[in-house]
Design an enzyme around this catalytic site. Structure first.
Site, mmCIF file in Angstrom:
data_model
loop_
_atom_site.group_PDB
_atom_site.id
_atom_site.type_symbol
_atom_site.label_atom_id
_atom_site.label_comp_id
_atom_site.label_asym_id
_atom_site.label_seq_id
_atom_site.Cartn_x
_atom_site.Cartn_y
_atom_site.Cartn_z
ATOM 1 N N ARG A 50 3.096 -0.903 -9.825
ATOM 2 C CA ARG A 50 2.924 -1.185 -8.341
ATOM 3 C C ARG A 50 1.702 -0.823 -7.707
ATOM 4 N NH1 ARG A 50 2.453 3.210 -6.514
ATOM 5 N NH2 ARG A 50 2.093 2.165 -4.479
ATOM 6 N N GLY A 51 1.300 -1.052 -6.605
ATOM 7 C CA GLY A 51 0.260 -0.796 -5.826
ATOM 8 C C GLY A 51 -0.996 -1.968 -6.241
ATOM 9 N N ALA A 52 -1.663 -2.394 -5.183
ATOM 10 C CA ALA A 52 -2.398 -3.604 -5.287
ATOM 11 C C ALA A 52 -3.380 -3.673 -6.640
ATOM 12 C CB ALA A 52 -3.283 -3.862 -4.029
ATOM 13 N N ARG A 95 4.253 -11.428 -7.410
ATOM 14 C CA ARG A 95 4.254 -10.810 -6.215
ATOM 15 C C ARG A 95 3.424 -11.704 -5.205
ATOM 16 N NH1 ARG A 95 4.552 -4.217 -5.417
ATOM 17 N NH2 ARG A 95 5.731 -4.908 -3.516
ATOM 18 N N GLN A 201 7.970 5.186 -1.793
ATOM 19 C CA GLN A 201 6.693 5.605 -2.753
ATOM 20 C C GLN A 201 5.955 6.956 -2.231
ATOM 21 O OE1 GLN A 201 7.599 2.526 -1.291
ATOM 22 N NE2 GLN A 201 6.955 0.800 -2.460
ATOM 23 N N ASP A 242 -3.138 -3.885 0.777
ATOM 24 C CA ASP A 242 -2.679 -4.961 -0.044
ATOM 25 C C ASP A 242 -3.702 -6.405 0.161
ATOM 26 O OD1 ASP A 242 -0.115 -3.141 0.223
ATOM 27 O OD2 ASP A 242 -0.395 -4.137 -1.710
HETATM 28 O O1 MRU Z 1 5.261 -2.245 -2.749
HETATM 29 P P1 MRU Z 1 3.908 -1.321 -3.331
HETATM 30 O O2 MRU Z 1 4.212 -0.261 -3.657
HETATM 31 O O3 MRU Z 1 3.191 -2.246 -4.527
HETATM 32 O O4 MRU Z 1 2.908 -1.314 -2.053
HETATM 33 C C1 MRU Z 1 1.979 -0.626 -2.440
HETATM 34 C C2 MRU Z 1 1.018 -0.518 -1.015
HETATM 35 O O5 MRU Z 1 1.261 -0.804 -0.036
HETATM 36 C C3 MRU Z 1 -0.342 0.310 -1.125
HETATM 37 O O6 MRU Z 1 -0.378 1.083 -0.106
HETATM 38 C C4 MRU Z 1 -1.372 -0.597 -1.576
HETATM 39 O O7 MRU Z 1 -0.910 -1.580 -2.401
HETATM 40 C C5 MRU Z 1 -2.784 0.019 -1.693
HETATM 41 S S1 MRU Z 1 -2.758 0.782 -3.479
HETATM 42 C C6 MRU Z 1 -4.251 1.228 -3.810
#
Ligand code: MRU
Length: 354
Positions: A50-52, A95, A201, A242
């Site tokens: 997870r995470g962009a 996603r 998270q 994101d």
């Molecule tokens: O749902 P997630 O855990 O994938 O969401 C992650 C976030 O919102 C982060 O802040 C974002 O992706 C930036 S990661 C460098």
């Protein structure tokens, strides 16, 4: 002095993808091998990764996995290419909000479309490109970290929301990249981490990775940020993103908008840290950003245990959009973009100098 982070979240190894399983942190820190394209689709959707930026790389790996499968199945190059592009488009849908996923999958589609190679050659080119994107992600994060560190006051306490760290990228992190670079220069800085309901998270992942790297972190629940801001205990906010629209409106984990409003009220600078691949210049404002709606069970249950009356109504958007007026700067690998974002973002895309 460069900060050495111990974490590598996702990595291509020979003919499969190896990633940290983020569903079991902080109880376990283990790796999982993803060996098929379909498995990767589910690993992204179910948030094993997870995470962009991390899901962008995962998508790129997933397309290599599909390519390997297709190479065993097809002998006709045109049929292989058509099938593979369909699979790559499908990977983009695992996603909806983080545009890095679509960006990285599109980079792989471009490789397929521009290739002159045979089927085996296309697989090799996709593999090389995935590894290149992987390595670039770490380099980009270090640049973001170094630019961001310049605006961190000495001894600052930095509030962050969700996890935009090494575990949300290939390594180092965006918002936590800023923290790491600032900490390398000044080890008196500290982090406050919002818990980040519903998936926690912040509590599960941000505190885990900062503790692993020896950076002081204090966990607070989401509703506490304005209390600590009023007390003068927060000097700045840095979060990830994101998807960022052309006018600077920024989608990030649900709850980010509330933090931004509280920061504005208390005159605390609120920064976004993100690579240019998170900026979607094809959309004008945040209103156009698709917001993921996730399972209601994430809200009604914690660790498999129901925490509310049975059959209750629930809404669970995974992200919100912070309006650009609340953002002091967007820290990118090309420097810190400042308002007017329509202008600074357009410039960042058109030139390598800000
Ligand atoms: O749902 P997630 O855990 O994938 O969401 C992650 C976030 O919102 C982060 O802040 C974002 O992706 C930036 S990661 C460098």
């Amino acid at each position: 002095m460069e900060f050495k982070s111990k974490i590598k979240t996702i990595e291509w190894i020979d003919n499969y993808s190896r990633m940290v399983d983020q569903t079991v942190i902080p109880y376990e820190y283990k790796f999982i091998n993803i060996t098929s394209g379909e498995e990767m689709f589910h690993a992204i959707r179910d948030m094993i990764v997870r995470g962009a930026p991390a899901i962008g790389i995962a998508g790129a790996h997933g397309i290599v996995l599909f390519a390997q499968e297709g190479a065993d199945k097809y002998t006709n190059r045109d049929e292989f290419v058509k099938w593979l592009i369909d699979k790559a488009e499908y990977m983009k849908t695992s996603r909806p909000t983080a545009v890095n996923l679509m960006w990285a999958c599109q980079k792989q589609i471009d490789v397929i479309k521009n290739s002159q190679a045979d089927i085996k050659g296309i697989v090799e080119e996709l593999k090389e490109n995935a590894i290149k994107l992987e390595n670039e992600d770490i380099e980009i994060n270090k640049k973001i970290g170094d630019y961001g560190a310049e605006v961190v006051p000495k001894g600052a306490t930095i509030l962050t929301h969700c996890n935009a760290g090494a575990l949300a990228t290939v390594g180092y992190g965006t918002a936590l990249g800023v923290v790491r670079s600032a900490f390398a220069k000044d080890n008196t800085i500290k982090v406050f981490a919002d818990e980040t309901r519903p998936r926690q998270q912040g509590a599960r992942i941000t505190t885990f990775e900062l503790a692993m790297d020896g950076i002081p972190v204090t966990l607070i629940t989401d509703g506490m940020c304005s209390y600590f801001m009023k007390k003068g205990m927060i000097d700045m906010v840095v979060v990830g993103a994101d998807r960022i629209a052309a006018n600077g409106d920024t989608a990030n984990k649900i709850g980010t908008y509330t933090v931004a409003i509280a920061a504005k009220y208390h005159n605390i600078p609120f920064y976004i840290a993100a690579p240019l691949s998170t900026i979607d210049i094809s959309i004008k404002t945040g209103d156009e950003i698709p917001i993921e709606e996730r399972s209601h069970e994430e809200v009604t249950h914690i660790n498999g245990k129901r925490i509310c009356a049975e059959g209750i109504n629930v809404i669970n958007p995974g992200f919100d959009v912070t309006p650009h007026e609340l953002i002091a700067g967007i820290i990118t690998e090309k420097g810190i973009l400042r308002p007017d974002y329509n202008k600074s973002i357009a410039e960042a895309f058109s030139t390598s100098k800000l």
